[in-house]
Design an enzyme around this catalytic site. Structure first.
Site, PDB file in Angstrom:
ATOM      1  N   ASN A 210       0.250   8.620 -49.585  1.00  0.00           N
ATOM      2  CA  ASN A 210       0.247   7.931 -50.878  1.00  0.00           C
ATOM      3  C   ASN A 210      -0.470   6.592 -50.739  1.00  0.00           C
ATOM      4  O   ASN A 210      -0.935   6.243 -49.654  1.00  0.00           O
ATOM      5  CB  ASN A 210       1.677   7.751 -51.376  1.00  0.00           C
ATOM      6  CG  ASN A 210       2.509   6.985 -50.365  1.00  0.00           C
ATOM      7  OD1 ASN A 210       2.275   5.815 -50.108  1.00  0.00           O
ATOM      8  ND2 ASN A 210       3.456   7.675 -49.735  1.00  0.00           N
ATOM      9  N   ASP A 281       8.065  12.503 -49.939  1.00  0.00           N
ATOM     10  CA  ASP A 281       9.289  13.281 -50.169  1.00  0.00           C
ATOM     11  C   ASP A 281       9.216  14.648 -49.504  1.00  0.00           C
ATOM     12  O   ASP A 281      10.236  15.248 -49.189  1.00  0.00           O
ATOM     13  CB  ASP A 281       9.528  13.446 -51.676  1.00  0.00           C
ATOM     14  CG  ASP A 281       9.899  12.116 -52.324  1.00  0.00           C
ATOM     15  OD1 ASP A 281      10.626  11.342 -51.678  1.00  0.00           O
ATOM     16  OD2 ASP A 281       9.446  11.843 -53.452  1.00  0.00           O
ATOM     17  N   LYS A 291      -7.702  22.881 -36.615  1.00  0.00           N
ATOM     18  CA  LYS A 291      -8.155  22.620 -37.983  1.00  0.00           C
ATOM     19  C   LYS A 291      -8.194  23.920 -38.799  1.00  0.00           C
ATOM     20  O   LYS A 291      -8.747  24.924 -38.328  1.00  0.00           O
ATOM     21  CB  LYS A 291      -9.545  21.983 -37.930  1.00  0.00           C
ATOM     22  CG  LYS A 291     -10.020  21.507 -39.272  1.00  0.00           C
ATOM     23  CD  LYS A 291     -11.411  20.906 -39.201  1.00  0.00           C
ATOM     24  CE  LYS A 291     -11.955  20.751 -40.611  1.00  0.00           C
ATOM     25  NZ  LYS A 291     -13.384  20.795 -40.668  1.00  0.00           N
ATOM     26  N   PRO A 321      13.764  14.135 -44.992  1.00  0.00           N
ATOM     27  CA  PRO A 321      15.060  13.446 -45.137  1.00  0.00           C
ATOM     28  C   PRO A 321      14.884  12.220 -46.026  1.00  0.00           C
ATOM     29  O   PRO A 321      13.834  11.579 -45.994  1.00  0.00           O
ATOM     30  CB  PRO A 321      15.402  13.024 -43.697  1.00  0.00           C
ATOM     31  CG  PRO A 321      14.125  13.120 -42.931  1.00  0.00           C
ATOM     32  CD  PRO A 321      13.258  14.122 -43.628  1.00  0.00           C
ATOM     33  N   ASP A 322      15.904  11.893 -46.812  1.00  0.00           N
ATOM     34  CA  ASP A 322      15.864  10.654 -47.589  1.00  0.00           C
ATOM     35  C   ASP A 322      16.463   9.561 -46.706  1.00  0.00           C
ATOM     36  O   ASP A 322      17.671   9.534 -46.458  1.00  0.00           O
ATOM     37  CB  ASP A 322      16.652  10.810 -48.898  1.00  0.00           C
ATOM     38  CG  ASP A 322      16.423   9.615 -49.808  1.00  0.00           C
ATOM     39  OD1 ASP A 322      16.531   8.466 -49.325  1.00  0.00           O
ATOM     40  OD2 ASP A 322      16.110   9.813 -50.991  1.00  0.00           O
ATOM     41  N   ILE A 323      15.602   8.682 -46.210  1.00  0.00           N
ATOM     42  CA  ILE A 323      16.028   7.687 -45.216  1.00  0.00           C
ATOM     43  C   ILE A 323      17.037   6.717 -45.812  1.00  0.00           C
ATOM     44  O   ILE A 323      18.095   6.455 -45.230  1.00  0.00           O
ATOM     45  CB  ILE A 323      14.799   6.933 -44.661  1.00  0.00           C
ATOM     46  CG1 ILE A 323      13.798   7.938 -44.080  1.00  0.00           C
ATOM     47  CG2 ILE A 323      15.216   5.896 -43.617  1.00  0.00           C
ATOM     48  CD1 ILE A 323      12.438   7.356 -43.765  1.00  0.00           C
ATOM     49  N   PHE A 345      13.786   0.088 -52.561  1.00  0.00           N
ATOM     50  CA  PHE A 345      12.724  -0.208 -53.512  1.00  0.00           C
ATOM     51  C   PHE A 345      12.526   1.032 -54.380  1.00  0.00           C
ATOM     52  O   PHE A 345      12.789   2.144 -53.928  1.00  0.00           O
ATOM     53  CB  PHE A 345      11.416  -0.548 -52.783  1.00  0.00           C
ATOM     54  CG  PHE A 345      11.277  -2.016 -52.528  1.00  0.00           C
ATOM     55  CD1 PHE A 345      12.136  -2.671 -51.659  1.00  0.00           C
ATOM     56  CD2 PHE A 345      10.281  -2.745 -53.169  1.00  0.00           C
ATOM     57  CE1 PHE A 345      12.021  -4.035 -51.439  1.00  0.00           C
ATOM     58  CE2 PHE A 345      10.145  -4.108 -52.954  1.00  0.00           C
ATOM     59  CZ  PHE A 345      11.015  -4.756 -52.091  1.00  0.00           C
ATOM     60  N   LYS A 359      18.997   5.439 -59.109  1.00  0.00           N
ATOM     61  CA  LYS A 359      18.599   5.547 -57.699  1.00  0.00           C
ATOM     62  C   LYS A 359      19.502   4.706 -56.793  1.00  0.00           C
ATOM     63  O   LYS A 359      19.878   5.116 -55.709  1.00  0.00           O
ATOM     64  CB  LYS A 359      17.156   5.040 -57.550  1.00  0.00           C
ATOM     65  CG  LYS A 359      16.219   6.080 -56.977  1.00  0.00           C
ATOM     66  CD  LYS A 359      14.801   5.609 -57.000  1.00  0.00           C
ATOM     67  CE  LYS A 359      13.925   6.662 -57.639  1.00  0.00           C
ATOM     68  NZ  LYS A 359      12.532   6.293 -57.691  1.00  0.00           N
ATOM     69  N   LYS A 363      21.641   6.587 -53.894  1.00  0.00           N
ATOM     70  CA  LYS A 363      21.270   6.373 -52.497  1.00  0.00           C
ATOM     71  C   LYS A 363      22.218   5.423 -51.769  1.00  0.00           C
ATOM     72  O   LYS A 363      22.045   5.154 -50.592  1.00  0.00           O
ATOM     73  CB  LYS A 363      19.836   5.853 -52.421  1.00  0.00           C
ATOM     74  CG  LYS A 363      18.827   6.822 -53.068  1.00  0.00           C
ATOM     75  CD  LYS A 363      17.424   6.584 -52.604  1.00  0.00           C
ATOM     76  CE  LYS A 363      16.457   7.542 -53.277  1.00  0.00           C
ATOM     77  NZ  LYS A 363      15.215   7.707 -52.533  1.00  0.00           N
TER      78      LYS A 363
HETATM   79  N1  CTP Z   1      13.043   6.654 -49.698  1.00  0.00           N
HETATM   80  C1  CTP Z   1      13.472   7.062 -48.456  1.00  0.00           C
HETATM   81  N2  CTP Z   1      13.248   8.328 -48.030  1.00  0.00           N
HETATM   82  C2  CTP Z   1      12.613   9.211 -48.828  1.00  0.00           C
HETATM   83  C3  CTP Z   1      12.166   8.817 -50.117  1.00  0.00           C
HETATM   84  C4  CTP Z   1      12.390   7.523 -50.524  1.00  0.00           C
HETATM   85  O1  CTP Z   1      14.069   6.258 -47.734  1.00  0.00           O
HETATM   86  N3  CTP Z   1      12.399  10.446 -48.396  1.00  0.00           N
HETATM   87  C5  CTP Z   1      13.347   5.285 -50.121  1.00  0.00           C
HETATM   88  C6  CTP Z   1      12.151   4.384 -50.297  1.00  0.00           C
HETATM   89  O2  CTP Z   1      11.855   3.681 -49.111  1.00  0.00           O
HETATM   90  C7  CTP Z   1      12.643   3.440 -51.401  1.00  0.00           C
HETATM   91  C8  CTP Z   1      13.588   4.299 -52.209  1.00  0.00           C
HETATM   92  O3  CTP Z   1      13.958   5.381 -51.376  1.00  0.00           O
HETATM   93  O4  CTP Z   1      13.389   2.373 -50.873  1.00  0.00           O
HETATM   94  C9  CTP Z   1      13.052   4.845 -53.500  1.00  0.00           C
HETATM   95  O5  CTP Z   1      11.807   5.468 -53.292  1.00  0.00           O
HETATM   96  P1  CTP Z   1      11.091   6.273 -54.464  1.00  0.00           P
HETATM   97  O6  CTP Z   1       9.863   6.906 -53.960  1.00  0.00           O
HETATM   98  O7  CTP Z   1      10.994   5.409 -55.690  1.00  0.00           O
HETATM   99  O8  CTP Z   1      12.228   7.312 -54.803  1.00  0.00           O
HETATM  100  P2  CTP Z   1      12.361   8.830 -54.549  1.00  0.00           P
HETATM  101  O9  CTP Z   1      13.709   9.097 -53.976  1.00  0.00           O
HETATM  102  O10 CTP Z   1      11.206   9.396 -53.829  1.00  0.00           O
HETATM  103  O11 CTP Z   1      12.431   9.333 -56.049  1.00  0.00           O
HETATM  104  P3  CTP Z   1      11.289   9.828 -57.040  1.00  0.00           P
HETATM  105  O12 CTP Z   1       9.992   9.855 -56.243  1.00  0.00           O
HETATM  106  O13 CTP Z   1      11.761  11.140 -57.486  1.00  0.00           O
HETATM  107  O14 CTP Z   1      11.276   8.780 -58.133  1.00  0.00           O
END
Ligand code: CTP
Length: 423
Positions: A210, A281, A291, A321-323, A345, A359, A363
């Site tokens: 991104n 994500d 390749k 994983p969502d950190i 953030f 969020k 979280k």
């Molecule tokens: N984050 C994380 N791990 C992930 C995705 C997001 O730790 N796999 C954290 C980011 O570092 C940030 C927060 O979650 O602090 C929100 O990130 P954002 O991209 O806005 O949220 P998402 O959970 O990805 O939600 P969406 O993209 O559906 O809005």
């Protein structure tokens, strides 16, 4: 900002078109809590009127050596009162005068009497800047301890292009902030920050990622260091300069899984955890160690290529994983310090407030800093940001502070002041 952080900044403005940029700088310095005094040369007043700076700084603007009957030796008063002096724009003429100690107006007299940290931001035509006389003068000033800011290279007011453009107000603000700011807000605290994007490789040359530049996380790292913290930075691939500091530990990571592992390992010791990283994500479900090639077209027969419709490959994705959510869960399970503060953030394009509040809860963060990434002049890749800080209040999750558009350095400082210590 407490009393000890409030400084008196003396802005010396000389006659250059870039004087208009100092309006924004004065505004930012005042907003950051500093007392701003302005001295202008007669030529500077041809570009911006003293009344503008009077209104922006809420202080009288000095232009003449003997213009204040109440302060007959104004240059000494101004010099003694200031913690830092910045001359911007600094013309070739004022640079020459400063080099030779010539004091023939209020600005140069004040500069000569001033004993503190002097910064100058040159602004002039490229040939004047490159002239050996100007170069020698700048070198002399630098050797005497004067800090030079810029000049930048680009289009000049005279139509030429090259070095000589005064740097932008944000850069001046950051430099001034760096010179005057010292705080003990986070003295002895451990701050863990994730920053930048992650990259999810499909094969050795292709990846999903991104637009995150890491600038906001790096600004937070710099400000946390300045506030006395020990900082651990877990950094995705970025091209931005990373501070080198004995109190900073840097861990470079590539994928969300790497970042997850580093953050989870470091979190139990942290007092403050800030997740600015734009984590992917999803990642490709399969990684090809060689390749991935396009399907080969059938061989041409006697010069004729048969029309073939290539079937585009479909990449299957697996959730990362969502950190942040994982760290929130660790706090619930008592695996973090009991007083650890977690800040997330949120980058949003629509419905910012509702999504951010949701969020934060989902979280398990203590604070959530939301920015609108649909605005093109702030957020991703930009030097500036404007954010809304959400937190838990007696009536549920609510807006604690709205920080209007300014440099990421100032935004970072205000975020730290809001989230730590709590209450
Ligand atoms: N984050 C994380 N791990 C992930 C995705 C997001 O730790 N796999 C954290 C980011 O570092 C940030 C927060 O979650 O602090 C929100 O990130 P954002 O991209 O806005 O949220 P998402 O959970 O990805 O939600 P969406 O993209 O559906 O809005």
């Amino acid at each position: 900002m407490n009393q000890s952080q409030q400084k008196t900044i003396l802005l010396g403005i000389t006659g250059g078109i870039a004087a208009y940029k100092i309006c924004d700088l004065a505004r930012q310095l005042v907003r950051a809590g500093h007392k701003v005094k302005v001295v202008m040369t007669a030529a500077a007043t041809q570009f911006v009127g003293p009344a503008t700076f009077r209104a922006l700084t809420n202080n009288p603007v000095a232009t003449e050596l003997f213009d204040d009957p109440a302060a007959p030796i104004n240059h000494i008063n101004l010099a003694e009162e200031a913690d830092l002096m910045l001359i911007a724009p600094a013309t070739a003429n004022v640079i020459a005068k400063l080099t030779h100690g010539r004091a023939d107006d209020l600005l140069t007299t004040t500069a000569l009497a001033f004993q503190g940290r002097l910064l100058i931001a040159p602004a002039m035509n490229t040939q004047m800047y490159l002239d050996p006389a100007t170069q020698a003068n700048l070198k002399t000033l630098e050797q005497r301890g004067v800090t030079l800011i810029g000049p930048a290279t680009g289009q000049l007011a005279c139509g030429d292009s090259g070095p000589g453009r005064m740097v932008e107000a944000d850069e001046l603000f950051d430099k001034v902030a760096e010179c005057v700011h010292s705080s003990t807000l986070l003295a002895g605290k451990k701050v863990l920050i994730s920053a930048g994007p992650t990259r999810e490789y499909l094969d050795p040359v292709r990846y999903l990622s991104n637009r995150s530049s890491g600038k906001m996380g790096l600004a937070l790292a710099r400000e946390a260091l300045r506030a006395g913290a020990g900082v651990q930075l877990v950094l995705g691939p970025v091209t931005e300069p990373v501070p080198v500091d004995p109190h900073l530990t840097r861990r470079d990571v590539v994928s969300a899984e790497d970042m997850h592992a580093c953050m989870t390992e470091a979190a139990p010791k942290a007092d403050l955890i800030i997740c600015t990283a734009a984590v992917s994500d999803y990642r490709p479900s399969e990684y090809s160690s060689s390749k991935i090639k396009k399907p080969v077209q059938p061989q041409a027969q006697s010069g004729f290529v048969a029309p073939v419709t290539l079937i585009a490959p479909i990449v299957s994705l697996t959730e990362n994983p969502d950190i942040l959510a994982g760290l929130g869960q660790m706090k619930v399970e008592g695996k973090l310090r009991s007083d650890a503060v977690i800040v997330g953030f949120a980058a949003e394009t629509d419905n910012m407030e509702a999504s951010a509040a949701e969020k934060l809860e989902r979280k398990g963060a203590d604070f959530l800093v939301a920015n609108d990434v649909s605005a093109t002049d702030i957020g991703f890749e930009s030097e500036q940001n404007a954010v809304t800080i959400f937190g838990k209040t007696a009536v549920g999750v609510d807006v604690l502070r709205r920080l209007e558009k300014s440099s990421k350095t100032l935004i970072a400082r205000q975020i730290l002041e809001t989230v730590y210590p709590r209450g």
